[in-house]
Write a protein that holds these residues in place. Structure first.
Motif, PDB file in Angstrom:
ATOM      1  N   LEU A 163      -5.017 -40.976   3.895  1.00  9.02           N
ATOM      2  CA  LEU A 163      -5.511 -42.350   4.020  1.00  9.02           C
ATOM      3  C   LEU A 163      -4.511 -43.174   4.826  1.00  9.02           C
ATOM      4  CD1 LEU A 163      -6.468 -42.845   0.263  1.00  9.02           C
ATOM      5  CD2 LEU A 163      -8.027 -42.216   2.125  1.00  9.02           C
ATOM      6  N   PRO A 164      -4.901 -43.729   5.972  1.00  8.70           N
ATOM      7  CA  PRO A 164      -3.979 -44.572   6.746  1.00  8.70           C
ATOM      8  C   PRO A 164      -3.533 -45.797   5.954  1.00  8.70           C
ATOM      9  CG  PRO A 164      -5.922 -43.984   8.043  1.00  8.70           C
ATOM     10  CD  PRO A 164      -6.209 -43.582   6.632  1.00  8.70           C
ATOM     11  N   LEU A 165      -2.237 -46.120   6.045  1.00  9.26           N
ATOM     12  CA  LEU A 165      -1.673 -47.295   5.383  1.00  9.26           C
ATOM     13  C   LEU A 165      -1.127 -48.265   6.431  1.00  9.26           C
ATOM     14  CD1 LEU A 165       0.198 -45.628   2.366  1.00  9.26           C
ATOM     15  CD2 LEU A 165      -2.173 -46.407   2.510  1.00  9.26           C
ATOM     16  N   LYS A 166      -0.702 -49.443   5.966  1.00  8.41           N
ATOM     17  CA  LYS A 166      -0.126 -50.469   6.851  1.00  8.41           C
ATOM     18  C   LYS A 166       1.368 -50.565   6.586  1.00  8.41           C
ATOM     19  CE  LYS A 166      -2.315 -54.386   7.380  1.00  8.41           C
ATOM     20  NZ  LYS A 166      -3.044 -55.657   7.072  1.00  8.41           N
TER      21      LYS A 166
ATOM     22  N   THR B 102       1.915 -44.055   8.679  1.00 11.62           N
ATOM     23  CA  THR B 102       2.071 -43.735   7.254  1.00 11.62           C
ATOM     24  C   THR B 102       0.727 -43.361   6.652  1.00 11.62           C
ATOM     25  OG1 THR B 102       3.904 -45.310   7.089  1.00 11.62           O
ATOM     26  CG2 THR B 102       2.900 -44.602   5.027  1.00 11.62           C
ATOM     27  N   TYR B 103       0.735 -42.329   5.812  1.00 13.22           N
ATOM     28  CA  TYR B 103      -0.451 -41.924   5.059  1.00 13.22           C
ATOM     29  C   TYR B 103      -0.233 -42.143   3.568  1.00 13.22           C
ATOM     30  CZ  TYR B 103      -2.486 -39.204   8.974  1.00 13.22           C
ATOM     31  OH  TYR B 103      -3.038 -38.796  10.159  1.00 13.22           O
ATOM     32  N   GLY B 104      -1.282 -42.597   2.898  1.00 12.46           N
ATOM     33  CA  GLY B 104      -1.422 -42.401   1.468  1.00 12.46           C
ATOM     34  C   GLY B 104      -2.304 -41.183   1.267  1.00 12.46           C
ATOM     35  N   TYR B 105      -2.537 -40.809   0.018  1.00  7.76           N
ATOM     36  CA  TYR B 105      -3.350 -39.623  -0.247  1.00  7.76           C
ATOM     37  C   TYR B 105      -4.280 -39.861  -1.432  1.00  7.76           C
ATOM     38  CZ  TYR B 105      -0.268 -37.141   2.928  1.00  7.76           C
ATOM     39  OH  TYR B 105       0.430 -36.753   4.048  1.00  7.76           O
TER      40      TYR B 105
ATOM     41  N   ILE C 193      -5.240 -41.936  -6.417  1.00 13.21           N
ATOM     42  CA  ILE C 193      -4.777 -42.302  -5.084  1.00 13.21           C
ATOM     43  C   ILE C 193      -3.307 -42.729  -5.157  1.00 13.21           C
ATOM     44  CG2 ILE C 193      -7.002 -42.882  -4.077  1.00 13.21           C
ATOM     45  CD1 ILE C 193      -6.532 -45.798  -4.709  1.00 13.21           C
ATOM     46  N   TYR C 194      -2.555 -42.300  -4.135  1.00 11.14           N
ATOM     47  CA  TYR C 194      -1.116 -42.560  -4.063  1.00 11.14           C
ATOM     48  C   TYR C 194      -0.864 -43.318  -2.772  1.00 11.14           C
ATOM     49  CZ  TYR C 194       3.922 -41.567  -4.293  1.00 11.14           C
ATOM     50  OH  TYR C 194       5.299 -41.673  -4.363  1.00 11.14           O
ATOM     51  N   LEU C 195      -0.439 -44.594  -2.886  1.00 10.43           N
ATOM     52  CA  LEU C 195      -0.390 -45.498  -1.735  1.00 10.43           C
ATOM     53  C   LEU C 195       0.979 -46.153  -1.605  1.00 10.43           C
ATOM     54  CD1 LEU C 195      -3.819 -47.297  -2.371  1.00 10.43           C
ATOM     55  CD2 LEU C 195      -3.419 -45.224  -1.011  1.00 10.43           C
ATOM     56  N   THR C 196       1.918 -45.459  -1.029  1.00  8.58           N
ATOM     57  CA  THR C 196       3.228 -45.995  -0.715  1.00  8.58           C
ATOM     58  C   THR C 196       3.668 -45.380   0.604  1.00  8.58           C
ATOM     59  OG1 THR C 196       5.467 -46.362  -1.580  1.00  8.58           O
ATOM     60  CG2 THR C 196       4.535 -44.199  -1.942  1.00  8.58           C
ATOM     61  N   ASP C 197       4.226 -46.114   1.503  1.00  7.35           N
ATOM     62  CA  ASP C 197       4.628 -47.504   1.558  1.00  7.35           C
ATOM     63  C   ASP C 197       3.553 -48.279   2.325  1.00  7.35           C
ATOM     64  OD1 ASP C 197       6.861 -45.900   0.929  1.00  7.35           O
ATOM     65  OD2 ASP C 197       8.237 -47.251   1.892  1.00  7.35           O
ATOM     66  N   THR C 198       3.229 -49.475   1.877  1.00  8.20           N
ATOM     67  CA  THR C 198       2.160 -50.205   2.543  1.00  8.20           C
ATOM     68  C   THR C 198       2.232 -51.694   2.208  1.00  8.20           C
ATOM     69  OG1 THR C 198      -0.231 -50.114   3.013  1.00  8.20           O
ATOM     70  CG2 THR C 198       0.433 -49.976   0.698  1.00  8.20           C
ATOM     71  N   LEU C 199       1.713 -52.508   3.112  1.00  7.25           N
ATOM     72  CA  LEU C 199       1.502 -53.939   2.873  1.00  7.25           C
ATOM     73  C   LEU C 199       0.022 -54.202   3.039  1.00  7.25           C
ATOM     74  CD1 LEU C 199       2.292 -56.850   2.378  1.00  7.25           C
ATOM     75  CD2 LEU C 199       2.923 -57.049   4.790  1.00  7.25           C
ATOM     76  N   GLY C 200      -0.697 -54.325   1.930  1.00  5.04           N
ATOM     77  CA  GLY C 200      -2.148 -54.350   2.001  1.00  5.04           C
ATOM     78  C   GLY C 200      -2.657 -52.988   2.440  1.00  5.04           C
ATOM     79  N   LEU C 201      -3.890 -52.946   2.926  1.00  2.00           N
ATOM     80  CA  LEU C 201      -4.486 -51.710   3.420  1.00  2.00           C
ATOM     81  C   LEU C 201      -5.271 -51.989   4.697  1.00  2.00           C
ATOM     82  CD1 LEU C 201      -5.906 -50.155   0.109  1.00  2.00           C
ATOM     83  CD2 LEU C 201      -3.874 -49.396   1.373  1.00  2.00           C
ATOM     84  N   PRO C 202      -5.326 -51.034   5.624  1.00  2.00           N
ATOM     85  CA  PRO C 202      -6.222 -51.193   6.776  1.00  2.00           C
ATOM     86  C   PRO C 202      -7.666 -51.337   6.311  1.00  2.00           C
ATOM     87  CG  PRO C 202      -4.722 -49.334   7.079  1.00  2.00           C
ATOM     88  CD  PRO C 202      -4.587 -49.770   5.648  1.00  2.00           C
ATOM     89  N   ASP C 203      -8.472 -52.005   7.085  1.00  2.00           N
ATOM     90  CA  ASP C 203      -9.861 -52.268   6.687  1.00  2.00           C
ATOM     91  C   ASP C 203     -10.626 -50.981   6.397  1.00  2.00           C
ATOM     92  OD1 ASP C 203      -9.450 -54.979   6.926  1.00  2.00           O
ATOM     93  OD2 ASP C 203     -10.349 -55.128   8.930  1.00  2.00           O
ATOM     94  N   ASP C 204     -10.432 -49.933   7.221  1.00  2.00           N
ATOM     95  CA  ASP C 204     -11.197 -48.705   7.000  1.00  2.00           C
ATOM     96  C   ASP C 204     -10.781 -48.008   5.716  1.00  2.00           C
ATOM     97  OD1 ASP C 204      -8.751 -48.075   8.094  1.00  2.00           O
ATOM     98  OD2 ASP C 204      -9.518 -46.638   9.564  1.00  2.00           O
ATOM     99  N   THR C 205      -9.498 -48.065   5.378  1.00  2.00           N
ATOM    100  CA  THR C 205      -9.040 -47.471   4.117  1.00  2.00           C
ATOM    101  C   THR C 205      -9.559 -48.253   2.919  1.00  2.00           C
ATOM    102  OG1 THR C 205      -7.045 -46.591   5.163  1.00  2.00           O
ATOM    103  CG2 THR C 205      -7.003 -46.823   2.772  1.00  2.00           C
ATOM    104  N   LEU C 206      -9.499 -49.581   3.002  1.00  2.00           N
ATOM    105  CA  LEU C 206      -9.990 -50.403   1.895  1.00  2.00           C
ATOM    106  C   LEU C 206     -11.483 -50.195   1.688  1.00  2.00           C
ATOM    107  CD1 LEU C 206      -9.436 -52.518  -0.251  1.00  2.00           C
ATOM    108  CD2 LEU C 206      -9.711 -54.284   1.497  1.00  2.00           C
ATOM    109  N   THR C 207     -12.255 -50.142   2.771  1.00  2.00           N
ATOM    110  CA  THR C 207     -13.699 -49.907   2.657  1.00  2.00           C
ATOM    111  C   THR C 207     -13.977 -48.554   2.027  1.00  2.00           C
ATOM    112  OG1 THR C 207     -14.151 -51.299   4.582  1.00  2.00           O
ATOM    113  CG2 THR C 207     -15.841 -49.703   3.958  1.00  2.00           C
ATOM    114  N   TYR C 208     -13.246 -47.541   2.456  1.00  2.00           N
ATOM    115  CA  TYR C 208     -13.411 -46.184   1.918  1.00  2.00           C
ATOM    116  C   TYR C 208     -13.146 -46.154   0.415  1.00  2.00           C
ATOM    117  CZ  TYR C 208     -12.291 -41.216   1.159  1.00  2.00           C
ATOM    118  OH  TYR C 208     -12.232 -39.936   0.671  1.00  2.00           O
TER     119      TYR C 208
END
Length: 250
Positions: A137-140, A145-148, A158-173
């Motif tokens: 999963l692309p992160l910001k 950076t990927y999450g998984y 879901i494991y989401l580090t390191d990120t500031l918010g999420l890209p729109d496509d990742t959040l929609t998914y």
């Protein structure tokens, strides 16, 4: 699936070298509060997957032959430092998955040793390992950076580090899915002024928790400022701090 948080700290860790803030003093008095580089393991079907490799004692933690593969979120040093010694092992081949290794340190890719960086993964394309469906999963963040996402037997982590918010496509998914556990970067407390802009603060996490609706959210990549804030404040319902050694069964 058995998910273990090996480290839950930000790049500085906790205690921070030379810091005398209350959170760091508490950690010196109680080693249980120590936070080492954010990383985790996932166990399934007798196989062990390492997520990020910032810990520098990997050879001591994982006897030869026990690691099936390594997933990297990105190539900042606090997520890859342990690879520099691990690579010099013998008679092993450990696949390493992550963002395009063109972003990796030249020294690491020039002399890979037992690490196999030839594995190719792409955003939102699932692959199977140890009976688990894994989706990058692309992160910001400040570099690729990927999450998984990990799925097995209708369980979804879901494991989401390191990120500031999420890209729109990742959040929609993620927002259209049913998430059991979201493990997410929360480096800073809410309303902290002038904090670096590549990691979530608690306000960011709350917004994502409300948008994605996981059953439970667990915080990782926690900075000492956030630890200090949690000493005197309460987290919202269904959001809790992770700690080094925390085991999550799903």
């Amino acid at each position: 699936m058995k998910f273990t948080l090996l480290g839950t700290g930000s790049v500085k860790g906790c205690p921070v070298y030379g810091c005398d803030c209350p959170a760091c003093i508490n950690t010196l008095m109680d080693p249980f509060l120590t936070r080492r580089p954010a990383s985790a393991t996932l166990e399934s079907e007798g196989e062990l997957i390492l997520i990020d490799a910032g810990l520098t004692d990997l050879e001591d933690r994982f006897p030869a032959g026990t690691l099936r593969q390594i997933l990297l979120t990105h190539y900042h040093m606090d997520h890859i430092a342990g690879l520099f010694s691990l690579r010099w092992g013998s008679a092993l081949n450990i696949p390493v998955y992550g963002p395009d290794c063109d972003d990796a340190p030249v020294e690491l890719i020039k002399h890979t040793g037992i690490l196999d960086f030839t594995q190719s993964i792409t955003p939102f394309s699932r692959f199977l390992s140890a009976g688990i469906e894994i989706t990058p999963l692309p992160l910001k963040h400040s570099r690729p950076t990927y999450g998984y996402q990990f799925r097995r037997n209708r369980k979804n982590v879901i494991y989401l580090t390191d990120t500031l918010g999420l890209p729109d496509d990742t959040l929609t998914y993620l927002a259209r899915d049913s998430i059991d556990v979201m493990i997410i970067d929360c480096s800073y407390p809410p309303n902290l002024e002038n904090y670096p802009g590549a990691h979530n603060n608690l306000t960011d996490v709350i917004h994502l928790h409300e948008a994605i609706h996981p059953t439970k959210t667990i915080l990782t990549h926690i900075g000492h400022e956030m630890d200090h804030w949690m000493n005197t404040n309460t987290l919202p319902e269904n959001i809790e701090p992770g700690h080094d050694g925390m085991v999550i069964m799903v």
